[in-house]
Design a protein around this motif. Structure first.
Motif, PDB file in Angstrom:
ATOM      1  N   ASN A 123       0.804  -1.214   0.000  1.00 36.03           N
ATOM      2  CA  ASN A 123       0.000   0.000   0.000  1.00 36.03           C
ATOM      3  C   ASN A 123       0.840   1.267   0.000  1.00 36.03           C
ATOM      4  OD1 ASN A 123      -2.324  -1.340  -0.009  1.00 36.03           O
ATOM      5  ND2 ASN A 123      -2.661  -1.254   2.209  1.00 36.03           N
ATOM      6  N   SER A 124       2.129   1.048   0.200  1.00 38.13           N
ATOM      7  CA  SER A 124       2.988   2.225   0.320  1.00 38.13           C
ATOM      8  C   SER A 124       2.858   3.106  -0.904  1.00 38.13           C
ATOM      9  CB  SER A 124       4.426   1.772   0.471  1.00 38.13           C
ATOM     10  OG  SER A 124       5.275   2.858   0.302  1.00 38.13           O
ATOM     11  N   ILE A 125       2.755   4.356  -0.646  1.00 38.38           N
ATOM     12  CA  ILE A 125       2.568   5.303  -1.740  1.00 38.38           C
ATOM     13  C   ILE A 125       3.751   5.270  -2.690  1.00 38.38           C
ATOM     14  CG2 ILE A 125       2.398   7.761  -2.260  1.00 38.38           C
ATOM     15  CD1 ILE A 125       0.913   7.980   0.455  1.00 38.38           C
ATOM     16  N   LYS A 133      -7.340   4.502  -3.755  1.00 35.95           N
ATOM     17  CA  LYS A 133      -7.666   3.457  -4.726  1.00 35.95           C
ATOM     18  C   LYS A 133      -6.834   2.208  -4.482  1.00 35.95           C
ATOM     19  CE  LYS A 133      -8.620   3.369  -9.665  1.00 35.95           C
ATOM     20  NZ  LYS A 133      -8.405   4.103 -10.933  1.00 35.95           N
ATOM     21  N   ASN A 134      -5.551   2.449  -4.346  1.00 37.34           N
ATOM     22  CA  ASN A 134      -4.659   1.312  -4.144  1.00 37.34           C
ATOM     23  C   ASN A 134      -4.961   0.605  -2.826  1.00 37.34           C
ATOM     24  OD1 ASN A 134      -3.125   1.431  -6.471  1.00 37.34           O
ATOM     25  ND2 ASN A 134      -1.962   3.165  -5.674  1.00 37.34           N
ATOM     26  N   HIS A 135      -5.219   1.439  -1.839  1.00 34.05           N
ATOM     27  CA  HIS A 135      -5.500   0.823  -0.560  1.00 34.05           C
ATOM     28  C   HIS A 135      -6.793   0.023  -0.622  1.00 34.05           C
ATOM     29  CE1 HIS A 135      -5.877   0.054   3.620  1.00 34.05           C
ATOM     30  NE2 HIS A 135      -7.056   0.685   3.675  1.00 34.05           N
ATOM     31  N   TYR A 136      -7.738   0.521  -1.290  1.00 36.86           N
ATOM     32  CA  TYR A 136      -8.994  -0.218  -1.433  1.00 36.86           C
ATOM     33  C   TYR A 136      -8.757  -1.544  -2.116  1.00 36.86           C
ATOM     34  CZ  TYR A 136     -13.274  -1.730  -3.544  1.00 36.86           C
ATOM     35  OH  TYR A 136     -14.296  -2.496  -3.962  1.00 36.86           O
ATOM     36  N   LYS A 137      -7.936  -1.499  -3.172  1.00 37.54           N
ATOM     37  CA  LYS A 137      -7.648  -2.742  -3.901  1.00 37.54           C
ATOM     38  C   LYS A 137      -6.948  -3.738  -2.995  1.00 37.54           C
ATOM     39  CE  LYS A 137      -7.228  -0.454  -8.327  1.00 37.54           C
ATOM     40  NZ  LYS A 137      -6.258   0.239  -9.186  1.00 37.54           N
ATOM     41  N   LYS A 177      -1.982  -7.935  -6.703  1.00 36.69           N
ATOM     42  CA  LYS A 177      -1.976  -8.103  -8.158  1.00 36.69           C
ATOM     43  C   LYS A 177      -3.298  -8.702  -8.629  1.00 36.69           C
ATOM     44  CE  LYS A 177       2.958  -8.554  -8.991  1.00 36.69           C
ATOM     45  NZ  LYS A 177       4.024  -9.518  -9.227  1.00 36.69           N
ATOM     46  N   ARG A 178      -3.689  -9.733  -7.893  1.00 31.73           N
ATOM     47  CA  ARG A 178      -4.932 -10.398  -8.283  1.00 31.73           C
ATOM     48  C   ARG A 178      -6.094  -9.418  -8.237  1.00 31.73           C
ATOM     49  NH1 ARG A 178      -6.963 -15.061  -4.528  1.00 31.73           N
ATOM     50  NH2 ARG A 178      -7.857 -13.256  -3.492  1.00 31.73           N
ATOM     51  N   ALA A 179      -6.097  -8.577  -7.214  1.00 33.05           N
ATOM     52  CA  ALA A 179      -7.168  -7.601  -7.090  1.00 33.05           C
ATOM     53  C   ALA A 179      -7.167  -6.644  -8.282  1.00 33.05           C
ATOM     54  CB  ALA A 179      -7.006  -6.817  -5.784  1.00 33.05           C
TER      55      ALA A 179
END
Lengths: 172, 467
Positions: free
Chosen positions: B289-291, B335-339, B360-362
């Protein structure tokens, strides 16, 4: 130094006293036998203050004397080294003088007399006189002395005293 | 420590040689050489003298407190053997020092009393027979006339001048002090020293007591004992002796500080927290999740640039200053965190690698079901609930099955949560309803609320960007 002690003694009473005054006679005998005596352990027995007969009399078969075991309280006087006493001079010699504190006889040699006091042989009464003549120690004078040592025998105590220390000497 | 033993041994030898015959000195020397508690038989064998003789001398010395003995029970080594008691002899340095000091003091006291006696008690000598009398004898010698006569010869008594005897006494005193000078000097050397135990076996016994006693080790020349290997290193000894450089002997002291008030100790504590596992990390610290990581993977150059800026900001803005939120970066993060959160698998998501694969799968799933990313999540949850707990079929969390258009229209009414057998829209859940929920229901409610809030924020941000 004086003590009030409880002592015990087997008192032998002659059979002639076995009568109505037995105990008073026995008490008198105890007084006469004990008072004024000296024991090496306790010192001089000055006087008896109270007497208790703690046993019945037991007759000795051989002599007929009755033996009572007596417990009595007595005032004792025993001198100790270093003790300061008031004494009365009894005899003065060229080697020193003798003094008595009650029953105790004390000798004070010339070595323990202040060096300024000399024996006066010329005087009618032998005495120790100071150089200025103000102080004189002769018979029947009262002196304050310190006991330097004691010799205790079974029936006798003899002491050596000194008047060389401060505040000792003739009591004026 | 070696010098301590030498000093103590020399003291014992001096004392023995000063006041005892030679045979005593020989036996004490042999005892000193042994450096442990010994039987008299052993000493006799060593010196090749009779055991009886050795024991006699040791008993004499014990009477003077110069040596000590102890009865020690020795258990049989074989099963049938009896426990025997042995008499062991040893030297107690501390005791000997005390004894010697006491006896020296008694010497002085006796000499003084003799002097005082000679001063106080006058002596008299007969002029005829030269017999000496003291003042105590005066009553016996006094005649009625008040003169003194010898009781043997009736000779006249004169004062014996004590000056001679006094000078003689003073001479004796000076002689004594000169003879004792060596012993006194040796005693002075022992002052301030840590007095060790003579016998090794005694030291082993006393080591359990935790005392600072050391033992007398074997010596190279018989006179200069070395430092014992059993001696505990005291503070003073540690400063005097070189440190042991053997790596096995080095101790590391690990201090665990519970109080983190000290600034210096903050960093290691944080370091430890990183090692405790991914589960304990907040979402923004997860590697996936790191930016910064996301910015590397992202194809969007702007976003990448923004991430770089934010990295710079993070690095530079150490102080807590009001940070202007970069909308793009923030959106990317959300967005990334949600994924990441969507692809979370509790069964195997414990390591960063698994987290990254699930991420990745997400992403792939999102590509396929780009129209409705939330549906996937809810489906996933449904599958999970079915596989783990079939009874929850009826109490399934309300799903969002709307299309994006419907979603836009019914943003606030498309999510339902189950409370008991009722289904209540997410926005209408009251505190009372929350209290009525079961644990599972509350968990589902929280999940749905989180999704709802995230989506709303996402939409709000999008709209704000557009605006």
């Amino acid at each position: 130094m004086f003590f009030h002690l409880t002592l015990e003694k087997d008192l032998h009473i002659h059979p002639k006293h076995c009568g109505p005054n037995l105990f008073s006679i026995a008490t008198q005998q105890l007084h006469s036998e004990v008072e004024g005596t000296c024991s090496g352990r306790y010192g001089f027995i000055i006087t008896i203050t109270s007497v208790d007969f703690i046993s019945k009399g037991k007759v000795l078969e051989s002599s007929g004397f009755v033996v009572f075991q007596v417990r009595y309280n007595a005032i004792i006087f025993k001198p100790f080294r270093g003790e300061v006493l008031d004494a009365i001079v009894t005899k003065v010699t060229n080697l020193g003088f003798f003094a008595e504190a009650g029953p105790l006889s004390i000798f004070v040699s010339t070595q323990l007399i202040p060096s300024d006091m000399q024996f006066d042989a010329q005087s009618a009464n032998p005495c120790f006189v100071s150089e200025d003549g103000s102080t004189r120690i002769s018979k029947d004078d009262e002196v304050r002395l310190q006991i330097k040592g004691t010799r205790i025998d079974a029936t006798e105590i003899f002491a050596i005293g000194s008047i060389r220390e401060d505040y000792l000497g003739v009591i004026s | 420590m070696s010098s301590t033993y030498t000093i103590l041994d020399d003291l014992v030898k001096l004392v023995i040689r000063s006041f005892y015959p030679d045979d005593f000195a020989v036996i004490v020397d042999a005892l000193l050489r042994e450096k442990k508690r010994v039987r008299d038989e052993q000493l006799a064998n060593t010196l090749r003298v009779q055991q009886k003789y050795v024991r006699k001398i040791l008993l004499d010395l014990k009477g003077d407190s110069m040596v000590k003995s102890a009865d020690v029970k020795i258990e049989g080594t074989k099963p049938g053997e009896r426990t025997t008691t042995q008499l062991l002899w040893y030297i107690d340095y501390k005791h000997i020092i005390d004894i010697v000091k006491y006896k020296l003091w008694m010497f002085g006291k006796k000499m003084e009393s003799v002097k005082v006696q000679k001063i106080d008690v006058q002596t008299y000598r007969c002029t005829v027979c030269s017999k000496i009398f003291t003042a105590y004898d005066i009553p016996k010698l006094l005649s009625p006339e008040g003169e003194l006569f010898c009781d043997d010869c009736d000779g006249e008594l004169i004062e014996d001048h004590n000056n001679e005897s006094l000078t003689q006494t003073a001479k004796h005193q000076s002689d004594l002090s000169s003879q004792l000078k060596k012993i006194v000097e040796q005693l002075k050397k022992t002052e301030g020293l840590q007095i060790p135990i003579f016998a090794r076996d005694l030291a082993e016994e006393s080591s359990g007591a935790g005392s600072n006693l050391t033992i007398n080790a074997n010596s190279s020349s018989g006179f200069g004992p070395k430092q014992s290997a059993f001696a505990p290193v005291s503070q003073s000894a540690a400063t005097k002796t070189p440190l042991n450089t053997n790596p096995n002997s080095i101790d590391f002291v690990i201090e665990i500080l519970e109080n983190d008030n000290i600034e210096m100790n903050k960093a290691p504590v944080k370091k430890d927290n990183k090692k405790t596992g991914m589960a304990s990390l907040p979402p923004w610290l997860l590697p996936s999740n790191s930016i910064l990581n996301k910015s590397k993977n992202s194809n969007n150059a702007n976003v990448s640039q923004a991430n770089a800026n934010s990295q710079k900001d993070n690095l530079l803005n150490v102080k807590r200053e009001p940070v202007v939120v970069d909308q793009e970066v923030y959106l990317d993060y959300i967005k990334n965190h949600y994924k990441e959160w969507e692809s979370y698998d509790p069964s195997n998501d414990t390591t960063p690698s698994s987290s990254s694969t699930s991420s990745k799968r997400a992403l792939e799933d999102e590509n396929h079901n780009n129209s409705d990313p939330y549906k996937k999540k809810i489906k996933y949850e449904n599958e999970d609930s079915n596989s783990t707990n079939g009874d929850y079929d009826d109490q399934q969390v309300a799903s969002t099955s709307q299309s994006p258009k419907d979603q836009e229209q019914e943003e606030e009414c498309d999510v339902f949560v189950s409370i008991g057998k009722k289904y209540i829209p997410l926005t209408q859940v009251t505190e009372q309803d929350q209290e009525d929920m079961t644990a599972q229901e509350y968990e589902d409610y929280s999940t749905a609320l989180y999704k709802y809030a995230t989506r709303n924020l996402f939409d709000y941000n999008n709209s704000s960007i557009i605006a």
